[in-house]
Design a protein around this motif. Structure first.
Motif, PDB file in Angstrom:
ATOM      1  N   LYS A 116      17.159  -5.455  -8.265  1.00 58.85           N
ATOM      2  CA  LYS A 116      18.207  -4.458  -8.446  1.00 58.85           C
ATOM      3  C   LYS A 116      18.259  -4.064  -9.915  1.00 58.85           C
ATOM      4  CE  LYS A 116      21.252  -5.973  -4.676  1.00 58.85           C
ATOM      5  NZ  LYS A 116      20.276  -6.598  -3.885  1.00 58.85           N
ATOM      6  N   GLU A 117      18.338  -2.784 -10.150  1.00 63.28           N
ATOM      7  CA  GLU A 117      18.462  -2.291 -11.527  1.00 63.28           C
ATOM      8  C   GLU A 117      19.823  -2.721 -12.077  1.00 63.28           C
ATOM      9  OE1 GLU A 117      17.983   1.924 -11.429  1.00 63.28           O
ATOM     10  OE2 GLU A 117      16.012   1.795 -10.503  1.00 63.28           O
ATOM     11  N   LYS A 118      19.793  -3.321 -13.273  1.00 57.91           N
ATOM     12  CA  LYS A 118      21.038  -3.790 -13.892  1.00 57.91           C
ATOM     13  C   LYS A 118      21.314  -3.111 -15.232  1.00 57.91           C
ATOM     14  CE  LYS A 118      20.630  -8.215 -11.622  1.00 57.91           C
ATOM     15  NZ  LYS A 118      19.597  -9.204 -11.595  1.00 57.91           N
ATOM     16  N   THR A 119      20.240  -2.736 -15.918  1.00 59.40           N
ATOM     17  CA  THR A 119      20.398  -2.121 -17.229  1.00 59.40           C
ATOM     18  C   THR A 119      19.476  -0.903 -17.321  1.00 59.40           C
ATOM     19  OG1 THR A 119      18.624  -3.394 -18.260  1.00 59.40           O
ATOM     20  CG2 THR A 119      20.820  -4.405 -18.247  1.00 59.40           C
ATOM     21  N   PRO A 120      19.698  -0.046 -18.305  1.00 56.52           N
ATOM     22  CA  PRO A 120      18.828   1.135 -18.464  1.00 56.52           C
ATOM     23  C   PRO A 120      17.338   0.782 -18.645  1.00 56.52           C
ATOM     24  CG  PRO A 120      20.825   1.424 -19.746  1.00 56.52           C
ATOM     25  CD  PRO A 120      20.843   0.011 -19.224  1.00 56.52           C
ATOM     26  N   ILE A 121      17.045  -0.368 -19.238  1.00 54.42           N
ATOM     27  CA  ILE A 121      15.641  -0.752 -19.434  1.00 54.42           C
ATOM     28  C   ILE A 121      14.935  -0.931 -18.092  1.00 54.42           C
ATOM     29  CG2 ILE A 121      15.988  -3.249 -19.569  1.00 54.42           C
ATOM     30  CD1 ILE A 121      13.531  -1.225 -21.709  1.00 54.42           C
ATOM     31  N   ASP A 122      15.700  -1.261 -17.047  1.00 57.02           N
ATOM     32  CA  ASP A 122      15.121  -1.451 -15.721  1.00 57.02           C
ATOM     33  C   ASP A 122      14.577  -0.156 -15.118  1.00 57.02           C
ATOM     34  OD1 ASP A 122      15.861  -4.093 -15.944  1.00 57.02           O
ATOM     35  OD2 ASP A 122      17.605  -3.925 -14.623  1.00 57.02           O
ATOM     36  N   ARG A 123      14.890   0.992 -15.711  1.00 60.38           N
ATOM     37  CA  ARG A 123      14.362   2.289 -15.263  1.00 60.38           C
ATOM     38  C   ARG A 123      13.365   2.866 -16.276  1.00 60.38           C
ATOM     39  NH1 ARG A 123      13.087   4.045 -11.118  1.00 60.38           N
ATOM     40  NH2 ARG A 123      12.931   6.126 -11.899  1.00 60.38           N
ATOM     41  N   ALA A 124      13.106   2.154 -17.343  1.00 58.74           N
ATOM     42  CA  ALA A 124      12.209   2.652 -18.393  1.00 58.74           C
ATOM     43  C   ALA A 124      10.767   2.689 -17.886  1.00 58.74           C
ATOM     44  CB  ALA A 124      12.303   1.766 -19.626  1.00 58.74           C
ATOM     45  N   PRO A 125      10.027   3.736 -18.242  1.00 54.12           N
ATOM     46  CA  PRO A 125       8.633   3.841 -17.807  1.00 54.12           C
ATOM     47  C   PRO A 125       7.784   2.620 -18.149  1.00 54.12           C
ATOM     48  CG  PRO A 125       9.350   5.914 -18.722  1.00 54.12           C
ATOM     49  CD  PRO A 125      10.458   4.928 -18.979  1.00 54.12           C
ATOM     50  N   VAL A 126       7.952   2.047 -19.321  1.00 51.07           N
ATOM     51  CA  VAL A 126       7.155   0.885 -19.713  1.00 51.07           C
ATOM     52  C   VAL A 126       7.465  -0.319 -18.818  1.00 51.07           C
ATOM     53  CG1 VAL A 126       8.744   0.040 -21.498  1.00 51.07           C
ATOM     54  CG2 VAL A 126       6.299  -0.445 -21.675  1.00 51.07           C
ATOM     55  N   PHE A 127       8.703  -0.458 -18.394  1.00 53.82           N
ATOM     56  CA  PHE A 127       9.095  -1.550 -17.504  1.00 53.82           C
ATOM     57  C   PHE A 127       8.505  -1.347 -16.111  1.00 53.82           C
ATOM     58  CE2 PHE A 127      11.973  -3.553 -14.451  1.00 53.82           C
ATOM     59  CZ  PHE A 127      12.049  -4.835 -14.952  1.00 53.82           C
ATOM     60  N   ILE A 128       8.655  -0.137 -15.570  1.00 56.22           N
ATOM     61  CA  ILE A 128       8.154   0.180 -14.230  1.00 56.22           C
ATOM     62  C   ILE A 128       6.631   0.059 -14.187  1.00 56.22           C
ATOM     63  CG2 ILE A 128       7.915   2.028 -12.517  1.00 56.22           C
ATOM     64  CD1 ILE A 128      10.724   2.988 -13.453  1.00 56.22           C
ATOM     65  N   ALA A 129       5.954   0.517 -15.221  1.00 57.41           N
ATOM     66  CA  ALA A 129       4.484   0.506 -15.246  1.00 57.41           C
ATOM     67  C   ALA A 129       3.907  -0.906 -15.226  1.00 57.41           C
ATOM     68  CB  ALA A 129       3.976   1.257 -16.478  1.00 57.41           C
ATOM     69  N   LYS A 130       4.633  -1.873 -15.777  1.00 60.08           N
ATOM     70  CA  LYS A 130       4.133  -3.248 -15.849  1.00 60.08           C
ATOM     71  C   LYS A 130       4.745  -4.163 -14.794  1.00 60.08           C
ATOM     72  CE  LYS A 130       3.221  -3.110 -20.795  1.00 60.08           C
ATOM     73  NZ  LYS A 130       3.495  -3.741 -22.094  1.00 60.08           N
ATOM     74  N   PHE A 131       5.573  -3.634 -13.931  1.00 59.03           N
ATOM     75  CA  PHE A 131       6.341  -4.450 -12.996  1.00 59.03           C
ATOM     76  C   PHE A 131       5.467  -5.045 -11.894  1.00 59.03           C
ATOM     77  CE2 PHE A 131       8.989  -5.355  -9.355  1.00 59.03           C
ATOM     78  CZ  PHE A 131      10.136  -5.886  -9.906  1.00 59.03           C
ATOM     79  N   LEU A 174       0.842  -1.190   0.000  1.00 60.12           N
ATOM     80  CA  LEU A 174       0.000   0.000   0.000  1.00 60.12           C
ATOM     81  C   LEU A 174       0.881   1.245   0.000  1.00 60.12           C
ATOM     82  CD1 LEU A 174      -2.972   0.818   0.069  1.00 60.12           C
ATOM     83  CD2 LEU A 174      -2.827   0.813   2.559  1.00 60.12           C
ATOM     84  N   ASP A 175       0.506   2.210  -0.800  1.00 67.86           N
ATOM     85  CA  ASP A 175       1.176   3.513  -0.888  1.00 67.86           C
ATOM     86  C   ASP A 175       2.575   3.463  -1.489  1.00 67.86           C
ATOM     87  OD1 ASP A 175      -1.068   4.760   0.177  1.00 67.86           O
ATOM     88  OD2 ASP A 175      -0.333   4.580   2.232  1.00 67.86           O
ATOM     89  N   GLN A 176       2.860   2.414  -2.232  1.00 68.50           N
ATOM     90  CA  GLN A 176       4.084   2.379  -3.018  1.00 68.50           C
ATOM     91  C   GLN A 176       3.894   1.393  -4.170  1.00 68.50           C
ATOM     92  OE1 GLN A 176       7.677   0.652  -1.301  1.00 68.50           O
ATOM     93  NE2 GLN A 176       6.454  -0.308   0.306  1.00 68.50           N
ATOM     94  N   SER A 177       4.683   1.564  -5.193  1.00 69.08           N
ATOM     95  CA  SER A 177       4.572   0.668  -6.344  1.00 69.08           C
ATOM     96  C   SER A 177       5.240  -0.668  -6.048  1.00 69.08           C
ATOM     97  CB  SER A 177       5.260   1.308  -7.553  1.00 69.08           C
ATOM     98  OG  SER A 177       6.670   1.326  -7.359  1.00 69.08           O
ATOM     99  N   CYS A 178       4.877  -1.671  -6.816  1.00 69.40           N
ATOM    100  CA  CYS A 178       5.519  -2.982  -6.702  1.00 69.40           C
ATOM    101  C   CYS A 178       7.006  -2.855  -7.019  1.00 69.40           C
ATOM    102  CB  CYS A 178       4.875  -3.981  -7.655  1.00 69.40           C
ATOM    103  SG  CYS A 178       3.149  -4.293  -7.295  1.00 69.40           S
ATOM    104  N   TYR A 179       7.313  -2.016  -7.981  1.00 74.70           N
ATOM    105  CA  TYR A 179       8.694  -1.771  -8.389  1.00 74.70           C
ATOM    106  C   TYR A 179       9.507  -1.211  -7.218  1.00 74.70           C
ATOM    107  CZ  TYR A 179      12.566   0.225 -11.106  1.00 74.70           C
ATOM    108  OH  TYR A 179      13.796   0.555 -11.606  1.00 74.70           O
ATOM    109  N   ASP A 180       8.995  -0.143  -6.590  1.00 72.17           N
ATOM    110  CA  ASP A 180       9.705   0.464  -5.461  1.00 72.17           C
ATOM    111  C   ASP A 180       9.797  -0.496  -4.281  1.00 72.17           C
ATOM    112  OD1 ASP A 180      10.110   2.834  -6.864  1.00 72.17           O
ATOM    113  OD2 ASP A 180       8.270   3.742  -6.098  1.00 72.17           O
ATOM    114  N   TRP A 181       8.721  -1.247  -4.035  1.00 73.41           N
ATOM    115  CA  TRP A 181       8.722  -2.228  -2.955  1.00 73.41           C
ATOM    116  C   TRP A 181       9.819  -3.268  -3.172  1.00 73.41           C
ATOM    117  CZ3 TRP A 181       7.893  -7.511  -3.201  1.00 73.41           C
ATOM    118  CH2 TRP A 181       7.765  -8.170  -1.971  1.00 73.41           C
ATOM    119  N   ALA A 182       9.927  -3.779  -4.395  1.00 73.29           N
ATOM    120  CA  ALA A 182      10.924  -4.805  -4.703  1.00 73.29           C
ATOM    121  C   ALA A 182      12.344  -4.263  -4.536  1.00 73.29           C
ATOM    122  CB  ALA A 182      10.714  -5.354  -6.111  1.00 73.29           C
TER     123      ALA A 182
END
Length: 97
Positions: A61-76, A46-54
């Protein structure tokens, strides 16, 4: 003020959207069983995204630039989120990582 830290969303099989949100697992499970539903129940922070929670829990852990892409975060959604699979109201699989 509430001590609620997570919610439980139910999504039916082959559905694009969740059909119910519960504040606790037992309410969700009772509703699913009483209506003989098939689908997945997932615990969401609650009150945070699944991405931020993980990231905050060390499950991702972010490993590549795609790991910060909006499309990746939105579907995470994390495989570390607790989830339960039901068929016709019966619990089939429980993942509690």
């Amino acid at each position: 003020m509430s001590d609620l830290t997570s919610v439980y969303l139910f999504s039916a099989q082959k559905s694009n959207f969740s059909s119910a949100v519960f504040s606790n697992y037992l309410q969700a499970k009772d509703w699913i069983e009483n209506n003989y539903l098939s689908g997945v129940l997932i615990e969401y922070p609650l009150d945070q995204s699944c991405y931020d929670w993980a990231i905050n829990t060390g499950h991702f852990k972010e490993k590549t630039p795609i790991d910060r892409a909006p499309v990746f975060i939105a579907k995470f959604v994390s495989a570390y989120q607790r989830n339960w699979h039901f068929e016709h109201g019966e619990l089939l699989v429980h993942t509690d990582v």
